[in-house]
Design an enzyme around this catalytic site. Sequence first.
Site, PDB file in Angstrom:
ATOM      1  N   GLN A 115       6.989 -10.667 -23.419  1.00 32.89           N
ATOM      2  CA  GLN A 115       7.825  -9.810 -23.892  1.00 32.89           C
ATOM      3  C   GLN A 115       7.940  -8.173 -23.851  1.00 32.89           C
ATOM      4  O   GLN A 115       8.077  -7.346 -24.780  1.00 32.89           O
ATOM      5  CB  GLN A 115       7.484 -10.066 -25.626  1.00 32.89           C
ATOM      6  CG  GLN A 115       7.668 -11.479 -25.959  1.00 32.89           C
ATOM      7  CD  GLN A 115       7.345 -11.750 -27.312  1.00 32.89           C
ATOM      8  OE1 GLN A 115       6.511 -11.180 -27.944  1.00 32.89           O
ATOM      9  NE2 GLN A 115       8.255 -12.441 -28.057  1.00 32.89           N
ATOM     10  N   TYR A 146       8.878 -19.533 -19.936  1.00 26.91           N
ATOM     11  CA  TYR A 146       9.442 -18.337 -20.678  1.00 26.91           C
ATOM     12  C   TYR A 146       8.454 -17.238 -20.980  1.00 26.91           C
ATOM     13  O   TYR A 146       7.286 -17.497 -20.905  1.00 26.91           O
ATOM     14  CB  TYR A 146      10.091 -18.910 -21.890  1.00 26.91           C
ATOM     15  CG  TYR A 146       8.905 -19.342 -22.963  1.00 26.91           C
ATOM     16  CD1 TYR A 146       8.341 -18.723 -23.812  1.00 26.91           C
ATOM     17  CD2 TYR A 146       8.815 -20.960 -23.311  1.00 26.91           C
ATOM     18  CE1 TYR A 146       7.565 -19.077 -24.806  1.00 26.91           C
ATOM     19  CE2 TYR A 146       8.197 -21.249 -24.165  1.00 26.91           C
ATOM     20  CZ  TYR A 146       7.363 -20.423 -25.045  1.00 26.91           C
ATOM     21  OH  TYR A 146       6.399 -20.992 -26.052  1.00 26.91           O
ATOM     22  N   THR A 171      18.320 -15.287 -23.825  1.00 16.64           N
ATOM     23  CA  THR A 171      19.050 -14.480 -24.638  1.00 16.64           C
ATOM     24  C   THR A 171      18.570 -14.308 -26.216  1.00 16.64           C
ATOM     25  O   THR A 171      19.203 -13.790 -26.819  1.00 16.64           O
ATOM     26  CB  THR A 171      20.702 -14.600 -24.728  1.00 16.64           C
ATOM     27  OG1 THR A 171      20.928 -15.902 -25.281  1.00 16.64           O
ATOM     28  CG2 THR A 171      21.162 -14.618 -23.277  1.00 16.64           C
ATOM     29  N   GLN A 219       9.987 -26.405 -21.231  1.00 13.00           N
ATOM     30  CA  GLN A 219       9.754 -24.910 -21.309  1.00 13.00           C
ATOM     31  C   GLN A 219       8.202 -24.934 -21.587  1.00 13.00           C
ATOM     32  O   GLN A 219       7.803 -25.615 -22.674  1.00 13.00           O
ATOM     33  CB  GLN A 219      10.695 -24.381 -22.312  1.00 13.00           C
ATOM     34  CG  GLN A 219      11.926 -24.130 -21.976  1.00 13.00           C
ATOM     35  CD  GLN A 219      12.719 -23.116 -22.779  1.00 13.00           C
ATOM     36  OE1 GLN A 219      12.314 -22.904 -24.012  1.00 13.00           O
ATOM     37  NE2 GLN A 219      13.832 -22.270 -22.140  1.00 13.00           N
ATOM     38  N   PRO A 252       7.739 -14.748 -19.249  1.00 13.94           N
ATOM     39  CA  PRO A 252       6.895 -14.381 -17.962  1.00 13.94           C
ATOM     40  C   PRO A 252       6.605 -12.892 -17.903  1.00 13.94           C
ATOM     41  O   PRO A 252       5.756 -12.509 -17.182  1.00 13.94           O
ATOM     42  CB  PRO A 252       8.015 -14.694 -16.941  1.00 13.94           C
ATOM     43  CG  PRO A 252       9.330 -14.418 -17.336  1.00 13.94           C
ATOM     44  CD  PRO A 252       9.117 -15.242 -18.785  1.00 13.94           C
ATOM     45  N   TYR A 260      18.305 -17.911 -32.771  1.00 17.26           N
ATOM     46  CA  TYR A 260      18.093 -16.448 -32.251  1.00 17.26           C
ATOM     47  C   TYR A 260      18.922 -15.566 -33.240  1.00 17.26           C
ATOM     48  O   TYR A 260      20.157 -15.514 -32.813  1.00 17.26           O
ATOM     49  CB  TYR A 260      18.457 -16.270 -30.794  1.00 17.26           C
ATOM     50  CG  TYR A 260      17.445 -17.093 -29.670  1.00 17.26           C
ATOM     51  CD1 TYR A 260      16.387 -17.592 -30.146  1.00 17.26           C
ATOM     52  CD2 TYR A 260      18.059 -17.351 -28.607  1.00 17.26           C
ATOM     53  CE1 TYR A 260      15.322 -18.310 -29.467  1.00 17.26           C
ATOM     54  CE2 TYR A 260      17.024 -18.215 -27.741  1.00 17.26           C
ATOM     55  CZ  TYR A 260      15.730 -18.254 -27.817  1.00 17.26           C
ATOM     56  OH  TYR A 260      14.878 -19.065 -27.010  1.00 17.26           O
ATOM     57  N   GLY A 277      14.151 -12.381 -19.897  1.00 17.83           N
ATOM     58  CA  GLY A 277      14.896 -11.480 -20.943  1.00 17.83           C
ATOM     59  C   GLY A 277      15.704 -10.502 -20.238  1.00 17.83           C
ATOM     60  O   GLY A 277      14.616  -9.649 -19.434  1.00 17.83           O
TER      61      GLY A 277
END
Length: 328
Positions: A222, A217, A20, A189, A219, A59, A293
């Site tokens: 972005q 993360y 998120t 991660q 993957p 975030y 995401g």
Amino acid sequence: MRYEELGSSGIQVSKMGLGTWAIGGGPAWSGDLDEQRCIDTIVEAVNQGINLIDTAPGYNFGNSERIVGKALKNVDRDKVVLVTKCGVVWTRKGTPWNKVGDRQLYKLLTPESIRLEVEESLERLQTDHIDLYMTHWPSVPPFETPIKDTVETLNELKKEGKIRAIGAANVSIDQIKEYLKYCELDLVQGKYSVLDRAVEKELIPLCVENKITMQAYSPLEQGLLTGTISKDYRPEPGNARANKKWWQPGNMERVIDMLDAWKPLAEKYNASIPALCLAWIMNQGSSINLLTGATTPDEVKMNAVAADIVLSEEDNKKMRAMAEALDR
């Protein structure tokens, strides 16, 4: 949706988790998103069987956690494996790290700061426990805290029931080995995509050896691997994509050409291009978890189907070979 044990914790997690960071909005993402749409996105993830929801205080200065907390009121909390992090602060000083907009972020992992952070996160998330609590980044001088001291605090929080499992992000192989001296480390991660396979050399073998879940993360790099980016797109200065290798002019166009060449494969598996890229990650080993995401319910639905795709060995190797060719 497939499920697997989170490290040695006994907690069952979906093969795919929802990240998120983008939902948090803010300067790194060119502004905030519609909050209700973000809440609906998280709820849809749970409806699709994605029970691992990942957030972090860093975030957008707690905004992602606040939105996740609101979304949790719309689902069965006991069905959610809630993940958040510690070690990035902005209301107290540590080692200067990143500046987002006009606000400075600091790295800080002292026992005192962690205790403050966990309470702040619990309040924003509107819950009484965090299922997996992770160090977001290692501490560094001049505010460096020995891993032993950090982990002792995490172990105490675990005994108190405020957290259920411990994880670490952005850590080196040596740092992971140091964690393992003092705690049961259930998840690490690492950045992993078909374009960025560096974790395959040491990190994944170490995780397999120690029964640690390796969570990939970024993957989809972005959004670059969604197949929706045009060749004339350029990230705005300050955007999180702007300094990334594969978003640079020249590199980006070659990636887009590769994705176009994968369209027959996507049709073969009745999947979208991003689902195919996600499936590739999940087909690299049983100890690998995936963090995706999404900012709309439709994106969640599109991603979720990837968990059930089993690539043939031939197609797995074909995708790897074409991605490796981009590095030459």
